[in-house]
Enzyme design. Structure first.
Site, mmCIF file in Angstrom:
data_model
loop_
_atom_site.group_PDB
_atom_site.id
_atom_site.type_symbol
_atom_site.label_atom_id
_atom_site.label_comp_id
_atom_site.label_asym_id
_atom_site.label_seq_id
_atom_site.Cartn_x
_atom_site.Cartn_y
_atom_site.Cartn_z
ATOM 1 N N ASP A 6 -23.230 9.951 -6.780
ATOM 2 C CA ASP A 6 -23.326 9.055 -8.097
ATOM 3 C C ASP A 6 -23.721 7.608 -6.761
ATOM 4 O O ASP A 6 -23.107 7.153 -6.307
ATOM 5 C CB ASP A 6 -22.481 8.297 -8.790
ATOM 6 C CG ASP A 6 -21.785 6.929 -8.756
ATOM 7 O OD1 ASP A 6 -22.303 7.084 -9.591
ATOM 8 O OD2 ASP A 6 -20.577 7.072 -9.691
ATOM 9 N N ALA A 7 -24.933 6.840 -6.691
ATOM 10 C CA ALA A 7 -25.219 6.156 -5.610
ATOM 11 C C ALA A 7 -25.443 4.766 -6.775
ATOM 12 O O ALA A 7 -25.992 4.291 -7.741
ATOM 13 C CB ALA A 7 -26.778 6.137 -5.741
ATOM 14 N N GLY A 8 -24.044 4.038 -6.903
ATOM 15 C CA GLY A 8 -23.832 3.207 -7.194
ATOM 16 C C GLY A 8 -23.620 1.475 -6.582
ATOM 17 O O GLY A 8 -25.176 1.533 -6.109
ATOM 18 N N ILE A 12 -21.216 4.934 -2.430
ATOM 19 C CA ILE A 12 -22.599 6.365 -2.972
ATOM 20 C C ILE A 12 -21.153 7.838 -2.766
ATOM 21 O O ILE A 12 -20.620 7.885 -1.661
ATOM 22 C CB ILE A 12 -23.376 6.904 -2.283
ATOM 23 C CG1 ILE A 12 -24.716 6.095 -2.171
ATOM 24 C CG2 ILE A 12 -23.939 7.758 -3.160
ATOM 25 C CD1 ILE A 12 -25.464 5.996 -1.283
ATOM 26 N N LYS A 13 -21.466 8.199 -3.952
ATOM 27 C CA LYS A 13 -19.851 9.062 -4.847
ATOM 28 C C LYS A 13 -20.872 10.529 -4.512
ATOM 29 O O LYS A 13 -21.650 10.722 -5.242
ATOM 30 C CB LYS A 13 -18.731 8.578 -5.560
ATOM 31 C CG LYS A 13 -18.433 7.359 -5.210
ATOM 32 C CD LYS A 13 -17.707 7.190 -6.376
ATOM 33 C CE LYS A 13 -17.729 6.112 -7.240
ATOM 34 N NZ LYS A 13 -17.275 5.899 -9.031
ATOM 35 N N TYR A 95 -28.295 3.427 -28.523
ATOM 36 C CA TYR A 95 -28.461 2.039 -28.097
ATOM 37 C C TYR A 95 -30.572 1.925 -28.265
ATOM 38 O O TYR A 95 -31.208 2.538 -28.556
ATOM 39 C CB TYR A 95 -29.475 2.373 -26.394
ATOM 40 C CG TYR A 95 -29.015 1.571 -25.627
ATOM 41 C CD1 TYR A 95 -27.682 0.850 -25.401
ATOM 42 C CD2 TYR A 95 -29.513 1.507 -24.276
ATOM 43 C CE1 TYR A 95 -27.239 -0.364 -24.982
ATOM 44 C CE2 TYR A 95 -28.984 0.295 -23.118
ATOM 45 C CZ TYR A 95 -27.392 -0.662 -23.983
ATOM 46 O OH TYR A 95 -27.221 -1.573 -22.700
ATOM 47 N N ASP A 104 -26.058 5.412 -14.446
ATOM 48 C CA ASP A 104 -24.422 5.999 -14.565
ATOM 49 C C ASP A 104 -23.733 5.700 -15.988
ATOM 50 O O ASP A 104 -22.641 6.620 -16.255
ATOM 51 C CB ASP A 104 -23.951 4.257 -13.712
ATOM 52 C CG ASP A 104 -23.862 3.498 -14.146
ATOM 53 O OD1 ASP A 104 -25.020 3.113 -15.079
ATOM 54 O OD2 ASP A 104 -23.985 2.483 -13.163
ATOM 55 N N ARG A 105 -24.381 4.635 -16.598
ATOM 56 C CA ARG A 105 -23.071 5.096 -17.990
ATOM 57 C C ARG A 105 -23.709 5.897 -18.824
ATOM 58 O O ARG A 105 -22.962 6.357 -19.139
ATOM 59 C CB ARG A 105 -23.933 3.534 -19.200
ATOM 60 C CG ARG A 105 -23.139 1.952 -17.781
ATOM 61 C CD ARG A 105 -23.559 1.275 -19.087
ATOM 62 N NE ARG A 105 -23.504 0.798 -20.238
ATOM 63 C CZ ARG A 105 -23.719 -0.023 -21.182
ATOM 64 N NH1 ARG A 105 -25.317 -0.302 -20.624
ATOM 65 N NH2 ARG A 105 -23.171 0.095 -22.510
ATOM 66 N N THR A 177 -1.564 -20.710 -7.752
ATOM 67 C CA THR A 177 -2.640 -20.901 -7.808
ATOM 68 C C THR A 177 -3.692 -19.697 -7.255
ATOM 69 O O THR A 177 -4.780 -18.605 -8.595
ATOM 70 C CB THR A 177 -3.913 -21.615 -7.250
ATOM 71 O OG1 THR A 177 -3.734 -22.989 -6.963
ATOM 72 C CG2 THR A 177 -5.212 -21.111 -6.959
#
Length: 245
Positions: A6-8, A12-13, A95, A104-105, A177
């Site tokens: 999973d390359a975000g 990368i996972k 879609y 990824d989605r 703040t």
């Protein structure tokens, strides 16, 4: 044995699983930064010499893809990169242009369908936060993308003169703040998720599935039924492995 990637946008996972194993039942799993791919990926391969298949989802761009493909090609392992399509593994896409949906989605939706057969809101919270609606028949009805928590915090720090990169806490009524900034950013995440979930809230079995490194920062604040799932994208990739495109 399979290697799932999973390359975000930030990291990368990865996970290693036996072919045909229940998704999520990993032999091993981990993660590394983009710049570490040249050394980290060969180390994963060396630790698991039985890997004979690689599936991946990449939203990090062509340069990261090339960094991942090089050591895998050297080991004789081509990568099966997931792309969104009109239908796969029991999920159908509404879609307008299915191929424009991020890999990824798409993988997360497929993973969600594997885990939950009722209506659900699939939330992945990382660099960006996505919230995608999946109905009880497996139809992806649409979803939203917004900046993730850290991206919101940095945007305020980078684009205002007197607001710092805050290290505050969530408060119902912030009185400093730093707390005001953090609470505002978390309210934005919570509000987006809850407004999306409202579209399915009255349906039997409706559930919010949360994944991603930032999900834990607001999960407990949500006023909707939710379940946290580690590595939902990888679960989706493992599901795809048994369902040819």
């Amino acid at each position: 044995m399979m290697l799932l990637l999973d390359a975000g946008n930030t990291r990368i996972k990865w996970s290693v699983a036996d072919s045909g194993a229940e998704p999520g039942n990993w032999r091993a799993a981990g993660g590394f930064e983009h710049a570490e791919a040249a050394s980290a990926l060969p180390a994963v391969l060396a630790a698991h010499p039985g890997i004979d298949r690689v599936l991946g989802a990449n939203v990090a761009g062509p340069a990261v893809r090339a960094q991942l493909e090089a050591p895998l090609a050297a080991a004789g392992l081509p990568v099966e990169w997931l792309t969104a399509t009109a239908a796969r593994a029991g999920v159908h896409s509404a879609y307008t242009v299915p191929g424009q949906l991020g890999a990824d989605r798409w993988a997360a939706l497929i993973g969600a369908r594997r885990l939950h057969r009722g209506p659900c809101l699939v939330v992945c919270a990382g660099t960006a936060t996505t919230a995608d609606l999946l109905d009880a028949d497996g139809l992806f009805c649409g979803g939203i993308i917004l900046p993730g928590v850290d991206l919101m915090l940095r945007a305020l720090a980078d684009n205002t003169a007197q607001l710092p990169l805050a290290d505050g806490h969530f408060r119902d009524r912030p009185r400093c703040t730093a707390d005001a900034i953090v609470s505002g950013c978390l309210h934005a995440q919570i509000g987006a998720v809850e407004r999306m979930f409202a579209q399915i809230a009255g349906q039997p079995g409706a559930l919010c599935l949360l994944s991603g490194g930032a999900a834990g920062r607001f999960a407990e604040l949500l006023a909707v039924p939710w379940r946290h799932i580690d590595n939902l994208v990888l679960i989706g990739l493992a599901t795809c492995a048994a369902d040819p495109a």
